[in-house]
Scaffold this active site. Structure first.
Site, PDB file in Angstrom:
ATOM      1  N   THR A 148     -88.617 -91.579 -46.282  1.00 21.83           N
ATOM      2  CA  THR A 148     -88.369 -92.745 -47.139  1.00 21.83           C
ATOM      3  C   THR A 148     -87.593 -93.848 -46.429  1.00 21.83           C
ATOM      4  O   THR A 148     -87.841 -95.031 -46.662  1.00 21.83           O
ATOM      5  CB  THR A 148     -87.576 -92.288 -48.390  1.00 21.83           C
ATOM      6  OG1 THR A 148     -88.396 -91.360 -49.102  1.00 21.83           O
ATOM      7  CG2 THR A 148     -87.233 -93.445 -49.293  1.00 21.83           C
ATOM      8  N   ASP A 155     -94.357 -87.972 -43.715  1.00 16.69           N
ATOM      9  CA  ASP A 155     -93.531 -87.539 -44.833  1.00 16.69           C
ATOM     10  C   ASP A 155     -93.035 -86.154 -44.407  1.00 16.69           C
ATOM     11  O   ASP A 155     -93.818 -85.340 -43.905  1.00 16.69           O
ATOM     12  CB  ASP A 155     -94.407 -87.429 -46.084  1.00 16.69           C
ATOM     13  CG  ASP A 155     -93.613 -87.051 -47.324  1.00 16.69           C
ATOM     14  OD1 ASP A 155     -93.610 -87.847 -48.271  1.00 16.69           O
ATOM     15  OD2 ASP A 155     -93.024 -85.947 -47.346  1.00 16.69           O
ATOM     16  N   SER A 156     -91.757 -85.878 -44.602  1.00 14.28           N
ATOM     17  CA  SER A 156     -91.227 -84.635 -44.024  1.00 14.28           C
ATOM     18  C   SER A 156     -91.774 -83.380 -44.699  1.00 14.28           C
ATOM     19  O   SER A 156     -91.556 -82.274 -44.212  1.00 14.28           O
ATOM     20  CB  SER A 156     -89.703 -84.628 -44.025  1.00 14.28           C
ATOM     21  OG  SER A 156     -89.188 -84.347 -45.302  1.00 14.28           O
ATOM     22  N   THR A 164     -85.968 -86.580 -46.441  1.00 10.88           N
ATOM     23  CA  THR A 164     -84.932 -85.678 -46.972  1.00 10.88           C
ATOM     24  C   THR A 164     -85.492 -84.314 -47.379  1.00 10.88           C
ATOM     25  O   THR A 164     -84.763 -83.327 -47.400  1.00 10.88           O
ATOM     26  CB  THR A 164     -84.240 -86.305 -48.198  1.00 10.88           C
ATOM     27  OG1 THR A 164     -85.238 -86.629 -49.171  1.00 10.88           O
ATOM     28  CG2 THR A 164     -83.459 -87.536 -47.819  1.00 10.88           C
ATOM     29  N   THR A 191     -78.171 -78.042 -47.588  1.00  6.38           N
ATOM     30  CA  THR A 191     -79.368 -77.836 -48.383  1.00  6.38           C
ATOM     31  C   THR A 191     -79.574 -79.077 -49.251  1.00  6.38           C
ATOM     32  O   THR A 191     -78.608 -79.732 -49.643  1.00  6.38           O
ATOM     33  CB  THR A 191     -79.224 -76.538 -49.229  1.00  6.38           C
ATOM     34  OG1 THR A 191     -80.478 -76.189 -49.767  1.00  6.38           O
ATOM     35  CG2 THR A 191     -78.212 -76.656 -50.342  1.00  6.38           C
ATOM     36  N   THR A 218     -78.850 -64.742 -50.514  1.00  8.85           N
ATOM     37  CA  THR A 218     -78.709 -64.932 -51.960  1.00  8.85           C
ATOM     38  C   THR A 218     -79.409 -66.206 -52.459  1.00  8.85           C
ATOM     39  O   THR A 218     -79.449 -67.218 -51.754  1.00  8.85           O
ATOM     40  CB  THR A 218     -77.230 -64.949 -52.401  1.00  8.85           C
ATOM     41  OG1 THR A 218     -77.171 -65.218 -53.809  1.00  8.85           O
ATOM     42  CG2 THR A 218     -76.408 -65.990 -51.665  1.00  8.85           C
ATOM     43  N   GLN A 219     -79.921 -66.119 -53.681  1.00 10.03           N
ATOM     44  CA  GLN A 219     -80.512 -67.299 -54.328  1.00 10.03           C
ATOM     45  C   GLN A 219     -79.432 -68.291 -54.750  1.00 10.03           C
ATOM     46  O   GLN A 219     -79.720 -69.453 -55.024  1.00 10.03           O
ATOM     47  CB  GLN A 219     -81.268 -66.880 -55.596  1.00 10.03           C
ATOM     48  CG  GLN A 219     -82.514 -66.099 -55.339  1.00 10.03           C
ATOM     49  CD  GLN A 219     -83.166 -65.597 -56.619  1.00 10.03           C
ATOM     50  OE1 GLN A 219     -82.915 -66.106 -57.708  1.00 10.03           O
ATOM     51  NE2 GLN A 219     -84.024 -64.601 -56.488  1.00 10.03           N
TER      52      GLN A 219
HETATM   53  N1  ASP Z   1     -90.955 -87.110 -49.259  1.00 12.42           N
HETATM   54  C1  ASP Z   1     -89.983 -87.798 -48.449  1.00 12.42           C
HETATM   55  C2  ASP Z   1     -89.767 -87.012 -47.169  1.00 12.42           C
HETATM   56  O1  ASP Z   1     -89.087 -86.031 -47.171  1.00 12.42           O
HETATM   57  C3  ASP Z   1     -88.703 -87.994 -49.174  1.00 12.42           C
HETATM   58  C4  ASP Z   1     -87.615 -88.645 -48.366  1.00 12.42           C
HETATM   59  O2  ASP Z   1     -87.781 -89.175 -47.303  1.00 12.42           O
HETATM   60  O3  ASP Z   1     -86.496 -88.629 -48.829  1.00 12.42           O
HETATM   61  O4  ASP Z   1     -90.297 -87.364 -46.168  1.00 12.42           O
END
Ligand code: ASP
Length: 349
Positions: free
Chosen positions: A19, A63-64, A95, A172, A284-285
């Site tokens: 993003t 996009d990640s 992200t 995380t 652990t979750q």
């Molecule tokens: N879908 C996007 C990604 O992870 C979201 C972001 O960049 O925050 O590439």
């Protein structure tokens, strides 16, 4: 900042996508990635830095959600190739999988003595309320920061987001919407950006040797499954995650302090996987706290079945650690012996 005894700091900004680098396409209103020179246009403050910035843009930008271990290998190799030319590295990354990538890189870059700071944003850098500018500017400042003795302030792989510098392999993604998108519940922040950047120097890891040579482990073995224990899980599902031929290791995402189903059918499958030589790791979750397989009978029976404790490791870090250790050796006994060790700050002692 920016100068140490007359030397100009140099930072390489590596842009992988996400993003942060998006801009609205006037033609159809859709968000599309643009190249780094345009990011510099969007953040004119970058021109005021006394840090010398160079950039490297991945092709294609992604996009990640599409991140693959091959991208981690390219990233690690790029850092290795440019290591001597820069004081630090900033990785612009989406992200969604940033915590996975930062975790993996922390295991892949051995003997790291320079900062590798991941950052991104929740809003594109081209929109007025973006969090991307502040994240980018502070990440660069941290990547260039030196201690008074000239060594890097943060020689670690970390994530800078919403004024917090977090250890990469402790982080995380926590919120899909808030600017405070990342948390590190089992490890305090390495730094906090306010009027100035306050470093938690006690907590920041120091290399064993500051003159260490960086070694890069790009061979990763991805034969790992992640089984999230849940009520109603069937035998067939458990068996496919734990015993499938193509699986070398399974991360069991358990309840609370490391508990799973105590029924015989489940423990039999776990034992079967153990007997097949699979590497079984209990994580652990819960977002916070640690696995303790001595606390409840269900945890104890997992331990007896050969499941190792992941302690307070995150699933993201467990995955990167397994990929790396398994990539390094075909010997499962050796991988198991390394799993419960703290390799780069990923578990509490
Ligand atoms: N879908 C996007 C990604 O992870 C979201 C972001 O960049 O925050 O590439």
């Amino acid at each position: 900042m920016g100068k140490y005894e007359g030397f100009e700091m140099r930072v390489l900004v590596i842009y992988t996508g996400g993003t942060i680098g998006m801009k609205e396409d006037p033609a159809d209103g859709a968000l599309k990635p643009f190249n780094f020179s345009q990011i510099a246009e969007e953040v004119p403050e970058l021109h005021k830095f006394s840090v010398r910035l160079d950039s490297y843009t991945f092709d294609p930008l992604i996009d990640s959600s599409d991140v693959e271990p091959s991208l981690w290998a390219s990233l690690a190799q790029l850092i290795m190739d440019r290591y001597e030319d820069y004081d630090g590295f900033v990785v612009l990354h989406g992200t969604d999988t940033m915590a996975y990538s930062a975790s993996a890189l922390s295991f892949m870059l051995e003997g790291l003595t320079k900062p590798v700071v991941f950052t991104g944003s929740q809003l594109p850098i081209g929109v007025p309320r973006t969090d991307g500018k502040e994240n980018l500017i502070s990440a660069i400042e941290i990547a260039a920061a030196k201690r008074t003795d000239g060594y890097a302030m943060v020689p670690e792989v970390c994530i800078f987001f919403d004024s917090q510098l977090l250890r990469g392999n402790r982080s995380t993604k926590y919120s899909a919407e808030a600017f405070h998108a990342f948390v590190s519940p089992n490890c305090a922040s390495l730094a906090e950006a306010g009027i100035s950047i306050r470093y938690n120097t006690e907590l920041i890891r120091k290399p064993v040797y500051w003159d260490a040579t960086l070694r890069v482990q790009t061979r990763l073995d991805t034969r790992v499954s992640i089984l999230k224990i849940h009520p109603g899980m069937t035998e067939a599902v458990a068996r496919s995650f734990l015993c499938a031929e193509e699986i070398r290791a399974c991360i069991l995402e358990t309840y609370g302090s490391g508990n799973a189903i105590s029924k015989d059918w489940f423990l039999d499958i776990v034992r079967e996987a153990g007997a097949m030589g699979k590497i079984l790791l209990n994580v652990t979750q819960c977002k916070s706290g640690t696995v303790n397989m001595n606390l409840y009978a269900t945890g104890a029976s997992l331990k007896r079945a050969g499941v190792l404790s992941g302690g307070d490791i995150t699933t993201e870090a467990a995955l990167g650690k397994l990929f790396c250790l398994m990539g390094r050796s075909d010997n499962n006994a050796w991988v198991k012996s390394m799993l419960e060790k703290d390799l780069c700050g990923e578990i509490s002692k």
